[in-house]
Enzyme design. Structure first.
Site, PDB file in Angstrom:
ATOM      1  CG  HIS A 104      -1.520   1.343   1.526  1.00  0.00           C
ATOM      2  ND1 HIS A 104      -2.412   1.933   0.675  1.00  0.00           N
ATOM      3  CD2 HIS A 104      -1.345   2.206   2.560  1.00  0.00           C
ATOM      4  CE1 HIS A 104      -2.782   3.115   1.189  1.00  0.00           C
ATOM      5  NE2 HIS A 104      -2.147   3.304   2.315  1.00  0.00           N
ATOM      6  N   GLY A 359      -5.036   5.657  -2.396  1.00  0.00           N
ATOM      7  CA  GLY A 359      -4.644   4.545  -1.550  1.00  0.00           C
ATOM      8  C   GLY A 359      -4.871   3.224  -2.254  1.00  0.00           C
ATOM      9  CB  CYS A 360      -4.137  -0.266  -1.307  1.00  0.00           C
ATOM     10  SG  CYS A 360      -4.926  -0.465   0.285  1.00  0.00           S
ATOM     11  CB  THR A 361      -9.362   0.533  -0.843  1.00  0.00           C
ATOM     12  OG1 THR A 361      -9.247   1.688   0.003  1.00  0.00           O
ATOM     13  CG2 THR A 361      -8.808  -0.674  -0.127  1.00  0.00           C
TER      14      THR A 361
END
Length: 386
Positions: A104, A359-361
């Site tokens: 991340h 971000g990663c999401t």
């Protein structure tokens, strides 16, 4: 020793001497850091992948909570995932690591990752541009930049003249027009042709399986889904076993080499990500980046991107001046990508300094810890988040 091997040894020696003069560090050492905490398969997966990469001559620094002794592997002890990310950033800043692999990273707007997968029909490597991050909040501008990011990554990885295709997603035709204009102005793009009977630069789903293009251009959300499918289709989805992950964050002015893997990634893929990082270092990716942007700008890139911005809805909010800059360490998630810059402007108008990121999401607003509660209240009230 054969004449060929002798020449190779001499070339490697001169390369190492040049690298040492430039950086003060042995070319054989260019250490790559990797954060171990946070994997769905446990830290042991990361440690084993580090050992596999080390056997191939890669110097790996594992940032994790358990000790291990192995040749070419150094463990940097930390007690939490957050501490691990801070240590990773610190190591990159101090040049204790030349690159990093992690699960991340909140890349700033303007930076997105270029993934690399192995296609099942042909067993070929294909670069997905892009897979996480946001090159621009304007969709067409973002995809134009993604094409250049993909070319940079492929060239730095050893593909001398990568072919470029555009996946048939929203904005593909506008992106094609812009890239054709860039080519006409002198930027040397090698366009691919679809394997389907009618050909063309715009690629179909079949072309993903056959790798009709070395670089496949798309938006990052589509790229993210495709990376997951290519990586985990043989395992039922729980374990990403094939390929090289979501790739390096590429963007003009972004000097850290940070590659992303999923929390579901397994040993083969993480080993591949470490190898990917080493290829980019060996290929001097920052020089390739500078060269490609110089050529693209000479061909009118900035004017083409400005045209994309001007075509965006002219009823945008009045420009708001940013409050004094603060260190932003907290993330607010759940904001639509097209609303991201408006959400930041909304907070600025309320006297709160904020930055946009990815971000990663998905998209995030970055905020100082002491403003987090108030910022959430403002964004909820304005319907940016639930």
């Amino acid at each position: 020793m054969s004449e060929g091997k002798m020449k190779q040894l001499i070339a490697e020696t001169f390369f190492e001497m040049a690298h040492m003069l430039e950086t003060g560090q042995s070319g054989r050492e260019m250490p790559i850091a990797i954060t171990a905490m946070g994997s769905e398969h446990g830290e042991e997966t990361i440690y084993q992948a580090a050992c596999e990469a080390a056997k191939k001559g890669i110097s790996v620094k594992v940032i994790g909570s358990r000790q291990m002794e192995a040749e070419n592997v150094e463990v940097i002890p930390v007690t939490s995932e957050e501490e691990g990310h801070k240590k990773m950033d610190d190591m990159l800043q101090k040049k204790e690591a030349c690159a990093a692999v992690t699960m991340h990273y909140p890349f700033p707007i303007g930076v997105s990752t270029v993934g690399r997968v192995i296609t099942p029909a042909a067993g070929r490597k294909m670069y997905l541009a892009s897979t996480t991050g946001t090159s621009s909040v304007n969709r067409i501008e973002s995809m134009i930049k993604n094409a250049i990011y993909g070319i940079i990554t492929a060239k730095a990885s050893g593909v001398a003249n990568p072919t470029v295709g555009i996946l048939n997603v929203d904005g593909a035709r506008q992106t094609e027009i812009a890239l054709q204009k860039l080519k006409k102005n002198g930027y040397d793009i090698q366009f691919a042709s679809s394997n389907r009977a009618d050909g063309g630069i715009v690629m179909r789903g079949n072309d993903l399986l056959t790798a009709s293009a070395d670089v496949m251009v798309m938006d990052s959300l589509t790229g993210n889904v495709l990376t997951k499918m290519f990586s985990a289709y043989t395992t039922g989805g729980n374990y990403e076993s094939v390929g090289f992950g979501y790739g390096p964050g590429i963007g003009e002015g972004f000097e850290k080499l940070i590659l992303i893997v999923s929390r579901a990634s397994g040993i083969p893929l993480i080993t591949g990500a470490l190898e990917f990082a080493k290829e980019l270092l060996d290929g001097d990716y920052q020089k390739v980046l500078a060269d490609e942007f110089a050529k693209a700008k000479k061909a009118g890139l900035e004017q083409i991107l400005n045209e994309c911005r001007q075509n965006k809805n002219s009823e945008s909010a009045e420009e708001v001046k940013a409050p004094p800059k603060e260190v932003v360490t907290e993330e607010i998630l759940g904001i639509e990508i097209m609303d991201l810059e408006d959400a930041v402007s909304c907070l600025w108008a309320s006297g709160i300094y904020a930055e946009s990121g990815m971000g990663c999401t998905g998209p995030v607003v970055l905020i100082a810890e002491h403003n987090l509660k108030k910022a959430r209240e403002i964004l909820t009230d304005k319907k940016y988040i639930g």
